[in-house]
Design an enzyme around this catalytic site. Structure first.
Site, PDB file in Angstrom:
ATOM      1  N   ASP A 230      -7.461  -3.175  10.962  1.00  0.00           N
ATOM      2  CA  ASP A 230      -7.947  -4.295  10.056  1.00  0.00           C
ATOM      3  C   ASP A 230      -8.466  -5.461  10.579  1.00  0.00           C
ATOM      4  O   ASP A 230      -8.848  -6.280   9.895  1.00  0.00           O
ATOM      5  CB  ASP A 230      -6.832  -4.496   8.677  1.00  0.00           C
ATOM      6  CG  ASP A 230      -7.402  -4.766   7.396  1.00  0.00           C
ATOM      7  OD1 ASP A 230      -8.577  -4.339   7.342  1.00  0.00           O
ATOM      8  OD2 ASP A 230      -6.638  -5.456   6.392  1.00  0.00           O
TER       9      ASP A 230
ATOM     10  N   ASP B 141      -2.822  -7.680  -1.576  1.00  0.00           N
ATOM     11  CA  ASP B 141      -3.814  -6.647  -0.862  1.00  0.00           C
ATOM     12  C   ASP B 141      -5.003  -7.121  -0.741  1.00  0.00           C
ATOM     13  O   ASP B 141      -5.952  -6.590   0.283  1.00  0.00           O
ATOM     14  CB  ASP B 141      -3.599  -5.170  -1.395  1.00  0.00           C
ATOM     15  CG  ASP B 141      -3.889  -4.208  -0.290  1.00  0.00           C
ATOM     16  OD1 ASP B 141      -4.292  -4.615   0.955  1.00  0.00           O
ATOM     17  OD2 ASP B 141      -3.900  -3.105  -0.708  1.00  0.00           O
TER      18      ASP B 141
ATOM     19  N   ARG C  59     -10.347 -11.386   1.833  1.00  0.00           N
ATOM     20  CA  ARG C  59     -11.119 -12.520   1.459  1.00  0.00           C
ATOM     21  C   ARG C  59     -10.246 -13.999   1.596  1.00  0.00           C
ATOM     22  O   ARG C  59     -10.989 -14.772   1.768  1.00  0.00           O
ATOM     23  CB  ARG C  59     -11.583 -12.195   0.207  1.00  0.00           C
ATOM     24  CG  ARG C  59     -10.266 -12.090  -1.014  1.00  0.00           C
ATOM     25  CD  ARG C  59     -10.762 -11.074  -2.059  1.00  0.00           C
ATOM     26  NE  ARG C  59     -10.900  -9.882  -1.829  1.00  0.00           N
ATOM     27  CZ  ARG C  59     -11.247  -8.922  -2.907  1.00  0.00           C
ATOM     28  NH1 ARG C  59     -11.583  -9.355  -3.899  1.00  0.00           N
ATOM     29  NH2 ARG C  59     -11.261  -7.886  -2.484  1.00  0.00           N
TER      30      ARG C  59
ATOM     31  N   LYS D 289       0.781  -1.322   0.104  1.00  0.00           N
ATOM     32  CA  LYS D 289       0.023   0.098   0.005  1.00  0.00           C
ATOM     33  C   LYS D 289       1.014   1.243  -0.095  1.00  0.00           C
ATOM     34  O   LYS D 289       2.018   1.250   0.561  1.00  0.00           O
ATOM     35  CB  LYS D 289      -0.832   0.116   1.327  1.00  0.00           C
ATOM     36  CG  LYS D 289      -1.960  -0.993   1.340  1.00  0.00           C
ATOM     37  CD  LYS D 289      -2.816  -0.890   2.712  1.00  0.00           C
ATOM     38  CE  LYS D 289      -3.869  -1.806   2.855  1.00  0.00           C
ATOM     39  NZ  LYS D 289      -4.855  -1.654   1.643  1.00  0.00           N
TER      40      LYS D 289
END
Ligand code: BES
Ligand code: MN
Ligand code: ZN
Length: 512
Positions: A285, A344, A348, A274
């Site tokens: 997160d 990134d 999921r 990032k």
């Protein structure tokens, strides 16, 4: 923060400040009217001046001479016709933050006249709001700049159902403390809140609340076949932890609700790293995971008649020398192969195995929460979380249960097109589907791992933390979706919330 009921009339209570509500466009009633009469029309006078409107949060402070209460804080709750009990959390939170900064240690917060007949629900929001309003994010300041002094909130209960008020305060206290626990876990920086530490916090909760807990280490996760989860962990020096907490509220039932939360304790992006700007926010997160752990603590305290399992896959996403390289392919626990296009898109990947594991444990319904996509923030901003479901009935039941909590969820669609976008040329799936509908292709990816179990996915990327404070809440982590988790549990348990109006579907309506 201690919240308790007293038998007093509001105007009879000895306290540093008495907080009363008023509404726009309607005459003063209840506690506000009593205080106004005792203080020679001071509130009505301020309102008549036209200087104070009655938008939620507008307020009037007056010093009370010759009364058992030293100050009066009248707080507007907006329009009486559109009164919703969840506004009482903001009312109480504002009172604690406003008076706490003025060093008032003990305050009393009056119930509105509308609380009659729904005392438990209203008292619950007052307790929740007072406790969450007091939350301080300056955990690491050696010389705190601003501490909130308020540590005691009395709720004068004369004229209201005493048992219901007490029940409501107990419930709101459990929820408020859980929300603050989630916020503390989330705001703690990633060098302290490692996967190991998060698992220890979960163990502490389990011990205190009488829950079962199982923490799978890397070797066990490997034996379970969690190749997708472990692909994210392999770039980090911190060992991953796969946290499983269980509450058995209905041993005779086969129903099992799984709450699953993304537990990325820091997201650098991995090799697809990032940009530096705002990367520090990626300590948040693990907010979905923190909410699961915290909700389990509230569930342990509230003891609903429902079996619940909380699952938190916890790892850092780092670009270490063993990290996943774009193009690498891994096999998830259900045998699905995944081509990692962008490291990134790691949330999921860890949730895929967690959802399969939820089904392996026998989940009959699943709700997951994740700070999953920047695309969700583009779609809804910080105003609402997104909700996606594979089962319209369960989706509607979730939305109905969550609505009265004050947390916002906006349903977004599922179309097969989104699944198509996640197909890989070389493996079963890839982990990114391009820029269009990024929040929904992410949801479609998760859907491949839930089988037919009714499931709701919550993308909380825009709501888990805020960079501005409000009158009732510190800036930083919000504790979303702890309140909705508790609400869906209570709704499915269908049981006794006292006179707390469910507004949500009851378990009979949900039976499939
Ligand atoms: N944790 C981020 C999503 C996020 C972004 C949360 C902003 C909170 C605020 C997630 O892991 C991520 O990086 N998602 C990528 C996915 C993309 C590579 C397909 C994103 O949204 O950019
Ligand atoms: Mn990421
Ligand atoms: Zn992430």
């Amino acid at each position: 923060m201690q919240v308790y009921r007293t038998a007093d009339e509001p105007t009879g209570i000895s306290t540093g400040a008495l907080v009363v509500p008023f509404f726009s466009g309607s005459p003063l009633e209840g506690a506000a009217q009593q205080v106004d009469a005792a203080l020679d029309g001071v509130i009505a006078g301020a309102l008549a001046s036209g200087e104070v409107r009655a938008k939620l949060g507008d307020h009037i402070l007056a010093y009370a001479k010759g009364q058992p209460y030293r100050r009066v804080l009248a707080v507007a709750l907006g329009d009486a016709a559109s009164f919703s009990p969840s506004s009482l959390a903001r009312y109480a939170g504002l009172a604690v933050r406003y008076l706490g900064r003025r060093n008032v240690e003990k305050i009393a917060i009056a119930l509105p006249a509308q609380a009659a007949g729904r005392e438990a629900e209203c008292a619950s929001f007052i307790a929740e709001g007072a406790i969450t309003g007091a939350f301080d994010t300056t955990l690491y300041q050696e010389r705190p700049e601003r501490r909130l002094a308020t540590s005691e909130v009395a709720v004068p209960g004369a004229g209201f159902d005493a048992a219901a008020v007490e029940r409501g305060i107990a419930r709101g206290t459990a929820i408020g403390e859980a929300v603050n626990l989630a916020r503390r876990l989330a705001v703690t920086p990633a060098n302290d809140m490692t996967p190991t530490r998060l698992a220890e916090e979960a163990e502490k909760v389990a011990r205190a609340s009488g829950l079962e807990i199982d923490v799978l280490d890397e070797a066990r996760a490997r034996r379970e076949g969690m190749g997708s989860f472990l692909s994210v962990a392999q770039g980090s020096a911190q060992p991953p932890k796969f946290i499983v907490m269980r509450y058995e509220g209905d041993p005779s039932s086969k129903e099992l609700l799984a709450l699953v939360g993304k537990g990325i304790t820091f997201d650098t992006g991995g090799i697809s790293i990032k940009p530096a700007e705002h990367m520090e926010d990626m300590k948040y997160d693990m907010s979905g995971g923190a909410a699961v752990i915290a909700a389990m603590s509230a569930i342990g305290a509230l003891k609903p008649k429902l079996n619940v399992v909380g699952i938190v896959p916890a790892t850092e996403n780092m670009p270490g020398s063993k990290a996943t390289k774009p193009g690498d392919i891994f096999t998830a626990m259900n045998g699905t192969t995944i081509e990692v296009i962008n490291t990134d898109a790691e949330g999921r990947l860890i949730l895929a195995d967690a959802l399969v594991y939820a089904n392996k444990l026998g989940a009959t319904r699943i709700v997951d929460a994740a700070t999953l996509t920047g695309a969700c923030v583009i779609a809804l901003g910080h105003a609402s979380s997104a909700a996606v479901t594979n089962d319209e009935r369960f989706g509607a039941a979730f939305l109905a249960a969550a609505k009265p909590t004050g947390e916002r969820y906006w349903q977004m669609p599922y179309y097969e097109d989104y699944t198509t976008a996640m197909k890989s040329d070389i493996a079963d799936l890839k982990n990114t589907g391009g820029r269009p509908a990024g929040a929904l292709t992410a949801a479609a990816f998760l859907r491949e791992f839930v089988d037919d179990t009714p499931w709701v996915h919550l993308d909380i990327a825009g709501t888990a933390y805020l960079d501005a404070e409000s009158a009732w809440q510190a800036k930083g982590p919000t504790g979303v979706p702890v309140r909705a988790f508790v609400a869906i549990v209570e709704s499915l348990a269908g049981g006794d919330k006292g006179n707390v109006r469910s507004n949500g579907a009851r378990s009979e309506e949900l039976a499939v």
